[in-house]
Write a protein that holds these residues in place. Structure first.
Motif, PDB file in Angstrom:
ATOM      1  N   GLY A 197       0.813  -1.205   0.000  1.00  0.00           N
ATOM      2  CA  GLY A 197       0.000   0.000   0.000  1.00  0.00           C
ATOM      3  C   GLY A 197       0.849   1.258   0.000  1.00  0.00           C
ATOM      4  N   MET A 198       0.217   2.380  -0.317  1.00  0.00           N
ATOM      5  CA  MET A 198       0.920   3.660  -0.392  1.00  0.00           C
ATOM      6  C   MET A 198      -0.024   4.785   0.008  1.00  0.00           C
ATOM      7  SD  MET A 198       2.794   5.439  -3.698  1.00  0.00           S
ATOM      8  CE  MET A 198       4.131   4.245  -3.725  1.00  0.00           C
ATOM      9  N   LYS A 199       0.552   5.788   0.656  1.00  0.00           N
ATOM     10  CA  LYS A 199      -0.198   6.994   1.032  1.00  0.00           C
ATOM     11  C   LYS A 199       0.479   8.189   0.388  1.00  0.00           C
ATOM     12  CE  LYS A 199      -3.266   9.180   3.696  1.00  0.00           C
ATOM     13  NZ  LYS A 199      -4.715   8.993   3.622  1.00  0.00           N
ATOM     14  N   MET A 200      -0.259   8.927  -0.447  1.00  0.00           N
ATOM     15  CA  MET A 200       0.281  10.084  -1.152  1.00  0.00           C
ATOM     16  C   MET A 200      -0.628  11.275  -0.869  1.00  0.00           C
ATOM     17  SD  MET A 200       1.020   8.173  -4.788  1.00  0.00           S
ATOM     18  CE  MET A 200      -0.687   7.606  -4.835  1.00  0.00           C
ATOM     19  N   ASP A 201      -0.153  12.194  -0.026  1.00  0.00           N
ATOM     20  CA  ASP A 201      -0.961  13.359   0.357  1.00  0.00           C
ATOM     21  C   ASP A 201      -2.317  12.891   0.886  1.00  0.00           C
ATOM     22  OD1 ASP A 201       1.092  15.073  -0.333  1.00  0.00           O
ATOM     23  OD2 ASP A 201       0.439  15.176  -2.424  1.00  0.00           O
ATOM     24  N   ASN A 202      -3.381  13.205   0.175  1.00  0.00           N
ATOM     25  CA  ASN A 202      -4.712  12.850   0.666  1.00  0.00           C
ATOM     26  C   ASN A 202      -5.312  11.628  -0.030  1.00  0.00           C
ATOM     27  OD1 ASN A 202      -5.003  14.083  -1.784  1.00  0.00           O
ATOM     28  ND2 ASN A 202      -6.709  15.397  -1.184  1.00  0.00           N
ATOM     29  N   ILE A 203      -4.490  10.887  -0.764  1.00  0.00           N
ATOM     30  CA  ILE A 203      -4.956   9.687  -1.465  1.00  0.00           C
ATOM     31  C   ILE A 203      -4.114   8.488  -1.000  1.00  0.00           C
ATOM     32  CG2 ILE A 203      -5.228   8.552  -3.701  1.00  0.00           C
ATOM     33  CD1 ILE A 203      -5.596  11.286  -4.954  1.00  0.00           C
ATOM     34  N   GLY A 204      -4.760   7.372  -0.793  1.00  0.00           N
ATOM     35  CA  GLY A 204      -4.049   6.155  -0.405  1.00  0.00           C
ATOM     36  C   GLY A 204      -4.634   4.942  -1.104  1.00  0.00           C
ATOM     37  N   TRP A 205      -3.850   3.874  -1.166  1.00  0.00           N
ATOM     38  CA  TRP A 205      -4.341   2.628  -1.763  1.00  0.00           C
ATOM     39  C   TRP A 205      -3.677   1.422  -1.096  1.00  0.00           C
ATOM     40  CZ3 TRP A 205      -0.591  -0.516  -3.714  1.00  0.00           C
ATOM     41  CH2 TRP A 205       0.599   0.079  -4.146  1.00  0.00           C
ATOM     42  N   GLU A 206      -4.342   0.286  -1.183  1.00  0.00           N
ATOM     43  CA  GLU A 206      -3.817  -0.988  -0.718  1.00  0.00           C
ATOM     44  C   GLU A 206      -4.145  -2.048  -1.753  1.00  0.00           C
ATOM     45  OE1 GLU A 206      -4.413  -2.505   3.395  1.00  0.00           O
ATOM     46  OE2 GLU A 206      -5.324  -0.535   3.758  1.00  0.00           O
ATOM     47  N   ALA A 207      -3.300  -3.075  -1.849  1.00  0.00           N
ATOM     48  CA  ALA A 207      -3.556  -4.221  -2.724  1.00  0.00           C
ATOM     49  C   ALA A 207      -3.170  -5.488  -1.971  1.00  0.00           C
ATOM     50  CB  ALA A 207      -2.774  -4.107  -4.027  1.00  0.00           C
ATOM     51  N   PHE A 208      -3.911  -6.549  -2.234  1.00  0.00           N
ATOM     52  CA  PHE A 208      -3.728  -7.790  -1.494  1.00  0.00           C
ATOM     53  C   PHE A 208      -3.927  -8.981  -2.425  1.00  0.00           C
ATOM     54  CE2 PHE A 208      -6.454 -11.168   0.228  1.00  0.00           C
ATOM     55  CZ  PHE A 208      -5.561 -11.804   1.076  1.00  0.00           C
ATOM     56  N   LEU A 209      -3.056  -9.981  -2.292  1.00  0.00           N
ATOM     57  CA  LEU A 209      -3.172 -11.252  -3.010  1.00  0.00           C
ATOM     58  C   LEU A 209      -2.819 -12.357  -2.039  1.00  0.00           C
ATOM     59  CD1 LEU A 209      -3.504 -12.876  -5.684  1.00  0.00           C
ATOM     60  CD2 LEU A 209      -1.057 -12.516  -6.067  1.00  0.00           C
ATOM     61  N   ALA A 210      -3.710 -13.326  -1.868  1.00  0.00           N
ATOM     62  CA  ALA A 210      -3.508 -14.363  -0.847  1.00  0.00           C
ATOM     63  C   ALA A 210      -2.393 -15.326  -1.225  1.00  0.00           C
ATOM     64  CB  ALA A 210      -4.806 -15.133  -0.611  1.00  0.00           C
ATOM     65  N   ASP A 211      -2.269 -15.672  -2.515  1.00  0.00           N
ATOM     66  CA  ASP A 211      -1.289 -16.683  -2.934  1.00  0.00           C
ATOM     67  C   ASP A 211      -0.937 -16.440  -4.392  1.00  0.00           C
ATOM     68  OD1 ASP A 211       0.307 -18.883  -3.282  1.00  0.00           O
ATOM     69  OD2 ASP A 211      -1.247 -20.375  -2.923  1.00  0.00           O
ATOM     70  N   ILE A 212       0.344 -16.178  -4.641  1.00  0.00           N
ATOM     71  CA  ILE A 212       0.742 -15.884  -6.023  1.00  0.00           C
ATOM     72  C   ILE A 212       0.602 -17.105  -6.921  1.00  0.00           C
ATOM     73  CG2 ILE A 212       2.308 -14.041  -5.334  1.00  0.00           C
ATOM     74  CD1 ILE A 212       4.618 -15.918  -5.794  1.00  0.00           C
ATOM     75  N   ASN A 213       0.533 -18.304  -6.340  1.00  0.00           N
ATOM     76  CA  ASN A 213       0.330 -19.504  -7.152  1.00  0.00           C
ATOM     77  C   ASN A 213      -1.071 -19.550  -7.751  1.00  0.00           C
ATOM     78  OD1 ASN A 213       2.899 -20.745  -6.818  1.00  0.00           O
ATOM     79  ND2 ASN A 213       2.321 -21.334  -4.751  1.00  0.00           N
ATOM     80  N   GLU A 214      -1.974 -18.714  -7.240  1.00  0.00           N
ATOM     81  CA  GLU A 214      -3.334 -18.671  -7.770  1.00  0.00           C
ATOM     82  C   GLU A 214      -3.563 -17.449  -8.651  1.00  0.00           C
ATOM     83  OE1 GLU A 214      -6.177 -18.936  -4.641  1.00  0.00           O
ATOM     84  OE2 GLU A 214      -5.441 -20.844  -3.870  1.00  0.00           O
ATOM     85  N   ILE A 215      -2.514 -16.734  -8.983  1.00  0.00           N
ATOM     86  CA  ILE A 215      -2.691 -15.474  -9.707  1.00  0.00           C
ATOM     87  C   ILE A 215      -3.247 -15.686 -11.106  1.00  0.00           C
ATOM     88  CG2 ILE A 215      -0.340 -15.386 -10.652  1.00  0.00           C
ATOM     89  CD1 ILE A 215      -0.401 -12.353 -10.049  1.00  0.00           C
TER      90      ILE A 215
END
Length: 558
Positions: A197-215
C-alpha cells in the motif's frame, strides 16, 4: 541430474555458512553480550516435532504431514554498527510424508536492513539413501515457497510491502475482510501472498493477493482506495473490493487423479479408474459381500456416475465491495474518539442453495452505523457498532478461518455422492433480515497481559447468530522462565460460540507457549485445532472431524 547436483551444493554451502555464523555469533556474544541478547529474530521457530491429524488421510492435506520430529537451533539476531541485523535458525529431524520417512534439514535465515526485512524457510527432505525429495524443488513455485517473508516498511508507512506469510490482513474497518491469514494451514500449506500500500498526500491505496500460485486463476485478492477531501478535519472516504474468483483453487489433489483430497476414496490411486474396474469386475451381490467385510466399495450412485473431479466443478466467484467513511471527532493527550460507518454489498450473482438446487438466491448487503472507536492512553481500544444485515449477508466473510471454510462438503443422502460447495453457497443462504451489535475491546494491562475480544450478536425474531473472538498474549519479560505465551479462540457466525463441548466448522483455536529450560534452550508447545464436516452430514463429530496440528519444538539459542 543437474538439479540434484545444484541442490546438494546449495545444501553444503548453507550448512557451512550456518556453522560459520554460529562461531561468529559466539564470538560476538562474548564481545558484546548485552546487545546480542536484547535483539531477537522476528521469525518464530517453525520446526515441526509432532503433528497429529485426527482425520488421518480423510482430511484435506492430512497426508502431507503425519509425523515429524526435529531439534532446532534458533539464533539470536546479531546487529552491526550500521543497524543491519542478521539471524539464523536451523533444524534437523525426521518427517513422514505420504507414508514415507524423510530426514529433515531446515534453515531459517533472517536479514533486516533499515526498512528491508527478509526471512527464508529453506527445507530439505532426504530419503534413507540421502536423495533429496525433488518434488520440493522441481517447479518455480517451489522456490517461492522457500520465502517466509520479504517486507519493506510497515503498514501505516507512506509505502509498505510484504510478500510471503501474511499473518493478519484487514481492509478498511473490516466489514468484508477482517484478520485474514494465509498461514492458517502452515506448514502443511505454504503460501506466498502480497500485501502492499501507499499513502500520497490525501490519497491512499492498498492491494492484497492471498497466494501468487493462484494469480493465473485468479484466486483470492482485494484492493482498497482512500481519499481525504478535507485535510483540516481528517474526514476519510474509502472503498474496498474483495474477490475470490475461484474458491475451488483451494482444493488439493495429492495423487493427481483429479479428485479432491477431501472426497478422495482411494489415496495414491486413480479413483475413477478403480471405480470403473470395480463396477465391471464385481456383481452387485459381490460388492455387498465386500462392503459387509469392511472393504471400501462405492455405492451404486458413485459406480454409475463416478467421483466428481476438480475440473468438473463450475467456477463460482465470490466477490463484494464496501464503502466507508470515518471522522475523528475528539482528541487530546488521553482520549481519541472516531466515528465511522461502512456499507457492503456482495456482487449480485445468482447462487443455488447447496442442499436444494431449486432454491436460488442472490447474496445480499449490510451496513454498520453508527460506529464509534475510542483510544485511551494508547493502552485501551474500544469499538462498538450497530449492524444491519439484509437477507443473504454475513459480516467479516473473509476472516482468519476462511481458508478452512473456502469449500464445504455435503453428502447427498439421496444420490450417495459427496459434492463440494463454496462458502458462499453454504453460509449465505439466510433468508432473514438481521439486526444487532458488534463490540471490540483491546487492553494492554500494565505491559504484562494484552487481551483482545470481539463479540457480535445478530437477531431476527426467534433466530440469532453470534460471533466471538479472543486472543491473549503474556509479556515474557515479567515472568521467569517464560519465553513466549499466546492463545486464541474464534467462532464466527454461529448460533452459540460459547458451546465449547460442541464445536462447529466455524471453530478455530490454538496456543503457543515457550519455556526456557536453561543454557539457552527453549521448549515450545504449539497447538491449533479446527473442524471440518468430512462426511458431509451437516454436523461436526469432534472425535473424528478435528484437524489438529500439535507441535513440540526444542530451540537452542547460540
Amino acid at each position: 541430474m543437474l538439479i540434484k547436483q545444484n541442490l546438494n551444493l546449495l545444501l553444503i554451502l548453507i550448512l557451512i555458512s550456518t556453522i560459520l555464523f554460529a562461531n561468529d555469533s559466539e564470538s560476538y556474544s562474548q564481545s558484546d553480550d548485552s546487545s546480542a541478547r536484547e535483539s531477537k529474530s522476528n521469525i518464530a521457530p517453525i520446526a515441526i516435532n509432532s503433528s497429529k491429524n485426527l482425520l488421518a488421510s480423510k482430511a484435506p492435506n492430512a497426508s502431507k504431514l503425519a509425523l515429524a520430529q526435529e531439534t532446532q537451533s534458533n539464533t539470536e539476531t546479531t546487529e552491526s554498527s550500521d543497524g543491519t541485523q542478521f539471524g539464523m535458525g536451523a533444524g534437523i529431524g525426521s518427517v513422514t510424508i505420504n507414508g514415507e520417512i524423510y530426514n529433515h534439514i531446515s534453515l531459517r535465515p533472517e536479514l533486516t536492513m533499515g526498512k528491508l526485512g527478509i526471512g527464508l524457510d529453506i527445507y530439505f527432505y532426504m530419503d534413507e539413501n540421502g536423495k533429496i525429495r525433488e518434488e520440493d524443488w522441481d517447479e518455480f513455485s517451489d522456490y517461492l515457497k522457500k520465502i517466509y517473508y520479504i517486507r519493506w516498511g510497515e503498514q501505516g508507512d507512506p509505502f509498505f510491502l510484504k510478500a510471503g506469510a501474511l499473518e493478519q490482513v484487514t481492509l478498511g474497518y473490516g466489514i468484508l475482510m477482517d484478520g485474514y491469514t494465509n498461514t492458517a494451514q502452515y506448514p502443511q500449506e505454504r503460501k506466498v501472498g502480497i500485501h502492499t500500500g501507499m499513502k500520497m498526500d490525501n490519497i491512499g491505496w492498498e492491494a492484497f493477493l492471498a497466494d501468487i500460485n493462484e494469480i493465473t486463476g485468479p484466486g483470492l485478492l482485494g484492493g482498497r482506495v482512500t481519499y481525504q477531501p478535507l485535510d483540516k478535519i481528517g474526514l476519510e472516504i474509502g472503498g474496498t473490493l474483495v474477490m475470490d474468483f475461484d474458491p475451488y483453487q483451494g482444493l488439493n489433489d495429492d495423487d493427481n487423479d483429479g479428485v479432491a483430497n477431501s472426497i478422495d476414496m482411494y489415496k495414491n490411486t486413480d479413483d475413477n479408474a478403480l471405480i470403473d474396474s470395480i463396477g465391471n469386475a464385481l456383481t452387485p451381490s459381490q460388492r455387498e459381500l465386500f462392503r459387509d467385510a469392511g472393504i471400501n466399495i462405492p455405492d451404486s450412485s458413485i459406480l454409475k456416475n463416478g467421483q466428481p473431479t476438480i475440473d468438473d466443478l463450475e467456477r463460482k466467484p465470490a466477490g463484494a465491495y464496501a464503502l466507508d467513511i470515518g471522522l475523528p471527532v475528539f482528541e487530546n493527550k488521553i482520549f481519541k474518539i472516531d466515528i465511522y460507518s461502512q456499507y457492503a454489498q456482495f456482487l449480485p450473482t445468482d447462487r443455488y442453495y447447496y442442499k436444494d438446487s431449486t432454491k436460488k438466491f442472490t447474496p445480499g448487503w449490510g451496513y454498520s452505523f453508527p460506529g464509534v472507536q475510542a483510544n485511551i492512553l494508547d493502552f485501551i481500544t474500544a469499538k462498538v457498532e450497530y449492524r444491519f444485515a439484509n437477507k443473504h449477508f454475513l459480516f467479516n466473510f473473509w476472516d482468519r478461518n476462511y481458508d478452512f471454510q473456502r469449500t464445504h462438503i455435503w453428502h447427498n443422502q439421496t444420490t450417495g455422492i459427496k459434492n463440494i460447495y463454496t462458502k458462499q453457497q453454504v453460509e449465505l443462504y439466510q433468508n432473514r433480515v438481521l439486526r444487532g451489535v458488534y463490540g471490540l475491546l483491546r487492553a494492554d494491562l500494565f505491559n504484562l497481559l494484552t487481551l483482545e475480544s470481539r463479540y457480535q450478536h445478530m437477531a431476527a425474531s426467534s433466530y440469532q447468530i453470534k460471533s466471538f473472538q479472543t486472543t491473549a498474549y503474556l509479556n515474557p519479560r515479567h515472568i521467569p522462565k517464560l519465553a513466549e505465551a499466546r492463545a486464541f479462540y474464534q467462532r464466527n457466525n454461529d448460533e452459540n460460540p460459547f458451546d465449547f463441548a460442541n464445536p462447529s466448522s466455524n471453530t478455530l483455536l490454538g496456543y503457543r507457549i515457550g519455556l526456557e529450560m536453561g543454557q539457552g534452550a527453549v521448549l515450545y508447545y504449539v497447538f491449533q485445532k479446527s473442524y471440518q464436516d468430512i462426511n458431509g452430514n451437516g454436523s461436526i463429530e469432534p472425535s473424528n472431524e478435528a484437524i489438529t496440528i500439535n507441535t513440540i519444538e526444542t530451540g537452542i539459542k547460540f
